[in-house]
Design a protein around this motif. Structure first.
Motif: not given
Length: 186
Positions: A98-121
């Motif tokens: 489910a992590l795969t796919g595209s994210m566009e724009g700062h608000p969407t990137l902020r949410a996605a990167f926040g989750q990636f960083i929380a899950d994967f160091g």
């Protein structure tokens, strides 16, 4: 001697691969094809490395800063490296991961990167190769990743393909071992 060899190959209209070897590591710095009529002997060395050295170094600095922000868990620092309409794509089969796919724009990137960083160091990153061509950059890295919820770590290689616009990342397509990621989070 490498300059002469590159100049001769370029003058013959053959692909030129410029390789730097320093500190025990090898790095491909350019791939170019120059026309037969190019006066290669009069070109500055940076032109044999793929163009404007200032722009090349600026793009690599943006990437290195984004990688540092990712390593440090700095979501905002990572997002600001992207153009306001920037796109991040993690390649793979969404039905398998489910992590795969595209994210566009700062608000969407902020949410996605926040989750990636929380899950994967990202414990460490070794850049194996950097290739710059105009407004595009390819970076091949070896990373050690920690899956935070389970505490497991694994080593893998990633290929990042960047496109720049206005000095920011307009697009990042990341190729990672999604089967390894899926096994880690299962």
């Amino acid at each position: 001697m490498p300059r002469l060899a590159a100049a001769l190959l370029a003058a013959a209209r053959l692909p030129v691969i410029v390789v730097n070897v320093a500190g025990g590591s090898t790095r491909i710095t350019a791939l170019m094809i120059l026309p037969l009529h190019a006066k290669v002997a009069n070109l500055p060395w940076y032109m044999l490395q793929g163009g404007d050295m200032g722009q090349r170094e600026e793009m690599l600095d943006v990437i290195r800063n984004a990688y540092a922000a990712r390593r440090d868990g700095d979501v905002e620092g990572l997002v600001t490296a992207f153009h306001p309409e920037g796109v991040f794509t993690l390649t793979g089969d969404k039905s398998a991961l489910a992590l795969t796919g595209s994210m566009e724009g700062h608000p969407t990137l902020r949410a996605a990167f926040g989750q990636f960083i929380a899950d994967f160091g990202f414990e460490s990153r070794e850049i194996l190769a950097e290739l710059v061509d105009g407004d595009r950059v390819a970076v091949h890295s070896r990373v050690v990743v920690r899956y935070n919820p389970g505490g497991k770590t694994f080593s893998t290689e990633i290929l990042d393909l960047f496109r720049f616009q206005d000095g920011k990342i307009a697009e990042l397509i990341e190729f990672a071992d999604t089967a390894q990621i899926k096994a880690m989070i299962s």
